[in-house]
Design a protein around this motif. Structure first.
Motif, PDB file in Angstrom:
ATOM      1  N   ASN A   1     -30.843  29.523 -45.600  1.00 43.20           N
ATOM      2  CA  ASN A   1     -30.608  30.079 -44.055  1.00 43.20           C
ATOM      3  C   ASN A   1     -29.386  30.672 -43.749  1.00 43.20           C
ATOM      4  N   GLU A   2     -28.163  30.172 -44.289  1.00 42.67           N
ATOM      5  CA  GLU A   2     -27.134  30.617 -44.058  1.00 42.67           C
ATOM      6  C   GLU A   2     -26.827  32.327 -44.476  1.00 42.67           C
ATOM      7  N   VAL A   3     -27.477  32.416 -45.456  1.00 43.98           N
ATOM      8  CA  VAL A   3     -27.378  33.889 -46.285  1.00 43.98           C
ATOM      9  C   VAL A   3     -28.174  34.796 -45.426  1.00 43.98           C
ATOM     10  N   ARG A   4     -29.163  34.215 -45.037  1.00 47.55           N
ATOM     11  CA  ARG A   4     -30.291  35.118 -44.071  1.00 47.55           C
ATOM     12  C   ARG A   4     -29.517  35.523 -42.678  1.00 47.55           C
ATOM     13  N   ASN A   5     -28.829  34.616 -42.396  1.00 54.14           N
ATOM     14  CA  ASN A   5     -27.964  34.468 -41.203  1.00 54.14           C
ATOM     15  C   ASN A   5     -26.861  35.737 -41.429  1.00 54.14           C
ATOM     16  N   PHE A   6     -26.263  35.552 -42.214  1.00 59.30           N
ATOM     17  CA  PHE A   6     -25.226  36.426 -42.594  1.00 59.30           C
ATOM     18  C   PHE A   6     -25.503  37.687 -42.617  1.00 59.30           C
ATOM     19  N   LEU A   7     -26.945  38.295 -43.387  1.00 59.31           N
ATOM     20  CA  LEU A   7     -27.238  39.419 -43.347  1.00 59.31           C
ATOM     21  C   LEU A   7     -27.907  39.880 -42.012  1.00 59.31           C
ATOM     22  N   ILE A   8     -28.609  39.113 -41.246  1.00 55.55           N
ATOM     23  CA  ILE A   8     -29.233  39.600 -39.992  1.00 55.55           C
ATOM     24  C   ILE A   8     -27.810  39.676 -38.813  1.00 55.55           C
ATOM     25  N   ALA A   9     -27.174  38.818 -39.098  1.00 55.32           N
ATOM     26  CA  ALA A   9     -25.893  38.875 -38.090  1.00 55.32           C
ATOM     27  C   ALA A   9     -25.113  40.244 -38.424  1.00 55.32           C
ATOM     28  N   ASN A  10     -25.091  40.620 -39.787  1.00 58.07           N
ATOM     29  CA  ASN A  10     -24.278  41.796 -40.034  1.00 58.07           C
ATOM     30  C   ASN A  10     -25.056  43.092 -39.453  1.00 58.07           C
ATOM     31  N   ALA A  11     -26.439  43.207 -39.745  1.00 57.49           N
ATOM     32  CA  ALA A  11     -27.082  44.136 -39.164  1.00 57.49           C
ATOM     33  C   ALA A  11     -26.987  44.439 -37.640  1.00 57.49           C
ATOM     34  N   LEU A  12     -27.199  43.278 -36.815  1.00 52.30           N
ATOM     35  CA  LEU A  12     -26.824  43.265 -35.423  1.00 52.30           C
ATOM     36  C   LEU A  12     -25.357  43.690 -34.931  1.00 52.30           C
ATOM     37  N   TYR A  13     -24.425  43.234 -35.847  1.00 47.84           N
ATOM     38  CA  TYR A  13     -23.265  43.876 -35.602  1.00 47.84           C
ATOM     39  C   TYR A  13     -23.032  45.473 -35.381  1.00 47.84           C
ATOM     40  N   TRP A  14     -23.633  46.006 -36.604  1.00 43.43           N
ATOM     41  CA  TRP A  14     -23.527  47.423 -36.680  1.00 43.43           C
ATOM     42  C   TRP A  14     -24.303  47.835 -35.657  1.00 43.43           C
ATOM     43  N   VAL A  15     -25.290  47.384 -35.048  1.00 44.18           N
ATOM     44  CA  VAL A  15     -25.857  47.986 -33.860  1.00 44.18           C
ATOM     45  C   VAL A  15     -25.467  47.711 -32.544  1.00 44.18           C
ATOM     46  N   LYS A  16     -25.202  46.432 -32.502  1.00 46.89           N
ATOM     47  CA  LYS A  16     -24.605  46.227 -31.177  1.00 46.89           C
ATOM     48  C   LYS A  16     -23.160  46.318 -30.937  1.00 46.89           C
ATOM     49  N   GLU A  17     -22.359  46.108 -31.897  1.00 54.16           N
ATOM     50  CA  GLU A  17     -20.960  46.176 -31.621  1.00 54.16           C
ATOM     51  C   GLU A  17     -20.463  47.644 -31.928  1.00 54.16           C
TER      52      GLU A  17
END
Length: 751
Positions: free
Chosen positions: A407-423
């Motif tokens: 779970n935590e690894v998937r979270n790391f990657l998806i949050a990273n994708a959202l970071y590039w897109v949203k931030e």
């Protein structure tokens, strides 16, 4: 119990306060204390034997100090004593002294140079991360995790500093080390929060650009490693690799672009991507990297002039090795410092948007490098990767594979994708090496891979990860495109997750690319025997939303440049390249071309130097560049060339069977227009070549790749033709054309 007024911790249980120090001192001295907050800071002493008096003890661990003291609210100091043969400094406070002690008290210490230092004690603060954050993280659903883990400047109880947090469940002790504490691993040990595996500490007085890492001791082996922060948002310039405390102060000005993006009907719009490696597109006169801001002004002006709609950047997340082009990432949240600060990168994206250019980014969730300072064996265990090398290592690339089942690894990657897109306002992610994620037996022999629970070769955890990734991106950032580099026939890559697809917006058409390049590399005399390599892609062209790529991968590793692949003398090579670029642009599907190919760079791409822009002053190369520009603008301005890219109704063969003369012709349709495209893949001028057309009238020659201004021989049809009665090729009328050698004609009926 906890004294919330003073931030004190659990009461001691031993009657002998000093003797009770020995065991935790030993753990601190050997770097084994998993929760130094239960010992350091201000704590109540036990009752004396009569049970009449309660005192407090203040304890600080100061490995580099010779003397230390604590400052009271009235400005007085209490001297701290050193516990014998240790780095622990302590003092017992009376009721009066305790009441005069600030909630967050300052500790002063003197080192061997005689200088005094003063900082507010980190061990006077209570935990900051909340239970909801930890719960969402454990479930793999904390999409703004980059706001919780990592290093964040903030104010706590009126005190400014930096909160550090990191996930390291197999650690016995985690410390923050940095230039602020001499990189001493025992100076700032962190607290672990319950059973979450998350460690945290707030260190007052730190600020922007302070350097840091995490020192981690494994709970079983005792091995100590120093690691970069997986959530660091800025890092040092390679070969240094420390993380930087960084908080953006950039003020975005692209609100109009973002609003338009939410409603962007990209399926029907022209998408023509210029693929760029920032380190080698251009450099300064001394051969040094340009800053993101300098690149923005140069690159956007060029892209606008050339007529591209989007830029796609090879990975710009931090990476140690220039030769990896960014595909072996070590800093997933940090734009590489090669070209400036994260806010310089924000300026780059903002500038592109304000000038009508979208920005895509290559993103690499398939694997990560084994560099000792990065994610690999992060807390001494296989944390982000699998322990079993049959699941956890890419043999071809010498890298680790993410454990998509965690779970935590998937979270790391998806949050990273959202970071590039949203931030960072990225408009789309091209996900690298998707095929290697989907198949457990990717590039493996029998016995080198582990089947899934059903006995198959599909990586079920990776499939779920990709579907969740795409669902969240599309839900949280409407209009953002997700593109898959997927080289197999995996079904429904670009179909919605509710249909059972992977949920990508588009897929790179590797089959079209391989077949087309294979055909174009052949001498024209042999092309008639391989005609199906050009026509076969129409058999599957609408099973996915395809991008037609001529990417960086085709001009490296001894593959030669695009013009270098072409047969014949220099004139024929240039004509063949114009023919190839025209065939790409006029076929259904969105487009991508790697930098340098648009002006016929002769040599393979070299990431260590600038493109050879001087070639644009050579007539042959300038002709190809002007042709590429004309082709790009033709594509953008004519709806028939992009409106129905993903619909078979937008394409109609005129003749796909003339293999003997190596000629193809088809029509592209939109709601407003029909455009005719004719290709002659031989160096022979074809006079009076008849094709069928659907309507009578005058047909204008919109583009002739053999025009003299493009470096051609100027064979053609004088600009326009008139369709004559008499059916041909299942059409009601016909044109008799002169087909230029190795040429492309684009015709449209005049109203």
């Amino acid at each position: 119990m906890v004294d919330t007024a003073k931030g004190t911790n659990k009461k001691d249980t031993s009657f002998d306060a000093l003797k009770s120090l020995e065991e935790p001192i030993g753990r601190l001295a050997h770097g084994k204390h998993h929760d130094p907050f239960e010992f350091l800071g201000i704590h109540e002493c036990p009752l004396d034997i009569s049970g009449q008096r309660t005192d407090w003890m203040i304890r600080e661990w100061l490995p580099t100090a010779e003397k230390a003291r604590v400052k009271l609210s009235n400005g007085d100091y209490i001297e701290l004593q050193r516990y014998p043969d240790s780095d622990l400094f302590y003092a017992t406070l009376t009721e009066i002294s305790y009441q005069n002690l600030p909630q967050h008290y300052s500790v002063s210490w003197c080192e061997g140079n005689g200088l005094w230092h003063e900082l507010i004690s980190p061990y006077s603060f209570l935990p900051i991360i909340g239970e909801l954050d930890l719960h969402l993280f454990s479930e793999g659903r904390h999409w703004h995790l980059y706001e919780i883990l990592g290093a964040h400047q903030q104010e706590v109880d009126g005190v400014s500093g930096v909160r550090f947090a990191v996930w390291a469940p197999a650690a016995e002790r985690v410390s923050v080390v940095g230039d602020f504490n001499g990189w001493h691993g025992l100076r700032h040990p962190m607290r672990v929060i319950g059973g979450s595996g998350v460690w945290e500490i707030f260190i007052p007085g730190l600020s922007q650009n302070d350097l840091y890492k995490f020192e981690i001791r494994h709970r079983d082996s005792g091995n100590v490693v120093v690691k970069t922060d997986p959530y660091a948002q800025a890092m040092e310039m390679r070969p240094a690799n420390a993380c930087k405390v960084y908080q953006s102060s950039y003020e975005w000005q692209d609100q109009a672009w973002l609003q338009q993006r939410e409603h962007f009907s990209w399926q029907e719009a022209p998408i023509n991507v210029y693929e760029v490696h920032l380190g080698s597109w251009q450099r300064d006169d001394a051969g040094n990297f340009l800053n993101y801001r300098e690149i923005a002004h140069r690159l956007v002006g060029y892209v606008q002039w050339m007529g591209y709609t989007h830029i796609e950047l090879l990975p710009v997340s931090e990476h140690p090795l220039d030769q990896s082009w960014g595909y072996q990432t070590t800093g997933y949240f940090a734009p590489t410092s090669r070209f400036g600060t994260p806010d310089d990168f924000r300026y780059f994206v903002d500038y592109c948007h304000r000038h009508g250019i979208g920005v895509f980014l290559d993103w690499v969730p398939a694997h990560f490098p084994k560099d000792s300072f990065a994610l690999g064996r992060f807390d001494g265990s296989a944390l982000y990767e699998h322990e079993d090398p049959r699941l956890g290592e890419h043999q071809d690339w010498g890298t680790y594979i993410f454990n998509f089942g965690r779970n935590e690894v998937r979270n790391f990657l998806i949050a990273n994708a959202l970071y590039w897109v949203k931030e960072l306002h990225i408009d789309g992610l091209r996900v690298d090496a998707v095929a290697s994620m989907l198949y457990l037996n990717y590039s493996r022999e029998d016995g080198q891979w582990v089947p899934n629970k059903h006995g198959g070769c599909e990586n079920l955890e990776a499939i779920e990860f990709l579907q969740t990734l795409n669902y969240e991106i599309h839900s949280q950032a409407p209009g953002v495109m997700m593109m898959a580099e997927e080289s197999t026939s995996w079904p429904m890559v670009s179909r919605p997750t509710w249909m059972g697809g992977l949920g990508f917006s588009m897929k790179w058409n590797m089959g079209w690319m391989n077949d087309t390049l294979s055909y174009m590399e052949k001498e024209p005399v042999f092309r008639s025997y391989h005609h199906n390599e050009l026509t076969f892609s129409q058999m599957y062209a609408y099973t996915e939303n395809f991008i037609l790529p001529l990417s960086h991968d085709e001009v490296v590793h001894m593959k030669n440049s695009l013009i270098g692949k072409m047969p014949g003398d220099d004139w024929q090579k240039a004509a063949n390249l114009r023919l190839l670029l025209g065939y790409q642009m006029l076929n259904p599907g969105k487009k991508l071309l790697f930098m340098g190919s648009e002006f016929a760079q002769w040599t393979e791409w070299n990431e260590s130097q600038s493109l050879p822009w001087e070639l644009c002053d050579v007539s042959l190369n300038r002709g190809v560049q002007l042709y590429s520009r004309e082709l790009n603008h033709l594509y953008k301005q004519n709806s028939a060339l992009h409106q129905r890219d993903f619909n078979s109704e937008g394409f109609e063969w005129i003749d796909c069977h003339d293999y003997q003369q190596s000629i193809l012709s088809f029509m592209r349709h939109s709601n407003e227009q029909t455009i005719l495209c004719i290709f002659n893949f031989t160096p022979v001028v074809r006079e009076n070549y008849r094709i069928g057309v659907p309507q009578a009238g005058t047909y204008r020659e919109m583009l002739n790749s053999d025009a003299e201004c493009f470096g051609g021989s100027n064979a053609g049809n004088g600009g326009e033709l008139y369709a004559q009665d008499g059916g041909w090729m299942n059409q009601g009328f016909h044109l008799d054309l002169t087909l230029p050698p190795l040429g492309v004609l684009v015709l449209v009926k005049q109203d």
